[in-house]
Design an enzyme around this catalytic site. Structure first.
Site, PDB file in Angstrom:
ATOM      1  N   THR A 161       7.893  -1.817   9.425  1.00 56.33           N
ATOM      2  CA  THR A 161       7.566  -3.215   9.690  1.00 56.33           C
ATOM      3  C   THR A 161       6.417  -3.330  10.678  1.00 56.33           C
ATOM      4  O   THR A 161       5.491  -4.130  10.498  1.00 56.33           O
ATOM      5  CB  THR A 161       8.794  -3.960  10.237  1.00 56.33           C
ATOM      6  OG1 THR A 161       9.860  -3.864   9.296  1.00 56.33           O
ATOM      7  CG2 THR A 161       8.479  -5.423  10.480  1.00 56.33           C
ATOM      8  N   SER A 168       9.683  -8.317   7.348  1.00 54.95           N
ATOM      9  CA  SER A 168      11.015  -7.817   6.989  1.00 54.95           C
ATOM     10  C   SER A 168      11.804  -8.992   6.437  1.00 54.95           C
ATOM     11  O   SER A 168      12.387  -9.777   7.177  1.00 54.95           O
ATOM     12  CB  SER A 168      11.724  -7.224   8.213  1.00 54.95           C
ATOM     13  OG  SER A 168      12.983  -6.699   7.846  1.00 54.95           O
ATOM     14  N   CYS A 170      16.453  -8.936  15.994  1.00 52.02           N
ATOM     15  CA  CYS A 170      15.896  -7.610  16.262  1.00 52.02           C
ATOM     16  C   CYS A 170      16.082  -7.209  17.721  1.00 52.02           C
ATOM     17  O   CYS A 170      15.617  -7.904  18.632  1.00 52.02           O
ATOM     18  CB  CYS A 170      14.416  -7.599  15.906  1.00 52.02           C
ATOM     19  SG  CYS A 170      13.583  -6.047  16.300  1.00 52.02           S
ATOM     20  N   ASP A 177       9.097  -6.073   0.502  1.00 48.45           N
ATOM     21  CA  ASP A 177       8.573  -6.672   1.727  1.00 48.45           C
ATOM     22  C   ASP A 177       7.053  -6.553   1.737  1.00 48.45           C
ATOM     23  O   ASP A 177       6.493  -5.529   1.332  1.00 48.45           O
ATOM     24  CB  ASP A 177       9.156  -5.963   2.952  1.00 48.45           C
ATOM     25  CG  ASP A 177      10.578  -6.385   3.253  1.00 48.45           C
ATOM     26  OD1 ASP A 177      10.979  -7.473   2.799  1.00 48.45           O
ATOM     27  OD2 ASP A 177      11.283  -5.628   3.943  1.00 48.45           O
TER      28      ASP A 177
END
Length: 428
Positions: free
Chosen positions: A270, A313, A377, A418
């Site tokens: 990511t 993501s 996150c 993604d």
């Protein structure tokens, strides 16, 4: 949660979206349920179906690769409700949990880490690593991040600017990799080997067998590192897990290895993609790029908007209902899977003014690029610091940086995966 005034979609845009959506439905035959994931129409733009669903059916059924039907949630408020409802489970082994492919279904059988746990287990294990990624620690790490970025730029500049240089292996991949290796306590001499393994497992062109073998290689390597930390701990995350959690019996050796694996791979791809996407997006918006070059303090707003605009993501926010619930007037039964699209939520016209426009001056708002709720996150502060420093330093050091190819030739990730960029040749 509304920023400014409520934005609306024009009638012509809705008509064009509806037309395209009908075409996508017909492409799968007479089925009443569309295939998911949807495909990006081009480049980095989100699937156009999301906008149509937000207007007409914000909670709707979609069909996955294995023929299973799950709920897709597209509105910002509904996504936030899903991600904070404790009646919805993150445990992937529960019947009905939506897996995006066969590899994911197989991986769900592995020993879980906190990202695949519900409270209170989630909070207990997440709390073991969270102190390493606080905003204060991220601030303390800024000099190390800057040093790493400068070193990679030095190496890249030494290669010269006459021939194109691929930004991915020379900058956007090694910067976040070196940082997480440093945090985990992994020897830098192993960086090339680990980077190769990680690239294979995240490369869309790799076979399922190749990706699986690369993951197993990483696990075996981290097992050896963990064993060394057991006998000779130092000041790093794996050592702290060994001393504070393994020795008292709170974790097993396998738990430590799995958590290290999660930290190594979860955000790395990511981060690489977000740095690449940041470079391309700024080049596509030269006026804002010039402002950023003149005023590096715009970095925080830039990273905030990049996280909203691209949502790199976008397939991880999935749940399964443990009991019957109502969501935006729709009954979701126990055992039914849910995909809460933070990518769609980040383009919600009822929350963001002109959501399809990129604007580094956009007022800070409730963007969901880093998730939402207890599963947000854990390394968000570190990720923000890395992106701010990487993009600022790149354009300060190389103010004439440009692509070595037309924008139309950029190699993006698979349109159903993604959003990301696999190669990015530049000159300066």
């Amino acid at each position: 949660m509304i920023l400014g005034r409520t934005a609306t979609i024009s009638r012509s845009k809705i008509q064009s979206i509806t037309c395209l959506s009908k075409l996508s439905y017909r492409s799968i035959g007479n089925a009443a349920v569309p295939k998911f994931p949807f495909s990006r129409p081009y480049g980095v733009e989100p699937p156009i179906e999301y906008a149509q669903l937000r207007v007409n059916t914000p909670v709707s059924k979609v069909e996955l690769w294995d023929g299973s039907h799950v709920w897709l949630v597209t509105k910002h408020k509904d996504v936030c409700d899903v991600l904070t409802d404790e009646r919805l489970s993150k445990i992937r082994t529960r019947p009905g949990f939506p897996e995006m492919n066969a590899g994911g279904k197989a991986a769900a059988k592995n020993r879980p880490t906190f990202v695949d746990m519900d409270p209170p287990d989630h909070g207990r294990q997440r709390g073991m690593v969270a102190p390493t990624f606080t905003p204060e620690i991220a601030e303390e790490m800024r000099p190390l991040i800057q040093k790493t970025v400068d070193e990679m730029l030095d190496i890249m500049v030494q290669k010269g600017c006459k021939e194109p240089v691929d930004l991915v292996p020379n900058f956007s991949l090694p910067v976040p990799s070196r940082m997480i290796y440093s945090i985990l306590g992994i020897p830098m001499e192993d960086l090339e080997y680990l980077t190769t393994c990680n690239a294979i497992r995240t490369n869309g062109s790799a076979t399922a067998s190749q990706a699986s073998n690369a993951s197993n290689d990483l696990l075996q390597y981290l097992g050896k590192v963990t064993d060394k930390k057991i006998t000779n701990p130092s000041n790093d995350l794996i050592s702290r897990l060994v001393v504070e959690q393994l020795r008292p019996g709170h974790l097993t050796r396998e738990d430590v290895v799995q958590i290290a694996f999660l930290m190594l791979v979860a955000g790395n791809a990511t981060m690489v993609n977000m740095i690449n996407l940041g470079v391309v997006t700024l080049l596509q918006h030269p006026k804002q790029l010039n402002e950023f070059k003149k005023d590096p303090s715009l970095a925080k707003g830039l990273v905030e908007e990049l996280s909203r605009f691209h949502t790199a993501s976008a397939m991880a926010t999935r749940r399964v209902a443990t009991v019957d619930i109502m969501l935006n007037g729709q009954l979701i039964k126990a055992g039914e899977g849910i995909i809460a699209s933070n990518q769609s939520a980040n383009r919600d016209e009822d929350v963001f003014v002109h959501p399809d426009s990129f604007d580094i001056h956009r007022p800070t708002g409730p963007q969901l690029g880093f998730g939402y709720g207890v599963h947000r996150c854990v390394a968000e502060s570190l990720a923000r610091a890395e992106m701010e420093i990487a993009l600022t330093s790149l354009f300060q050091r190389l103010p004439n940086l440009k692509l070595a190819i037309p924008f139309s030739e950029i190699k993006y990730t698979c349109p159903t995966a993604d959003v990301g960029i696999t190669e990015l040749p530049i000159v300066w």
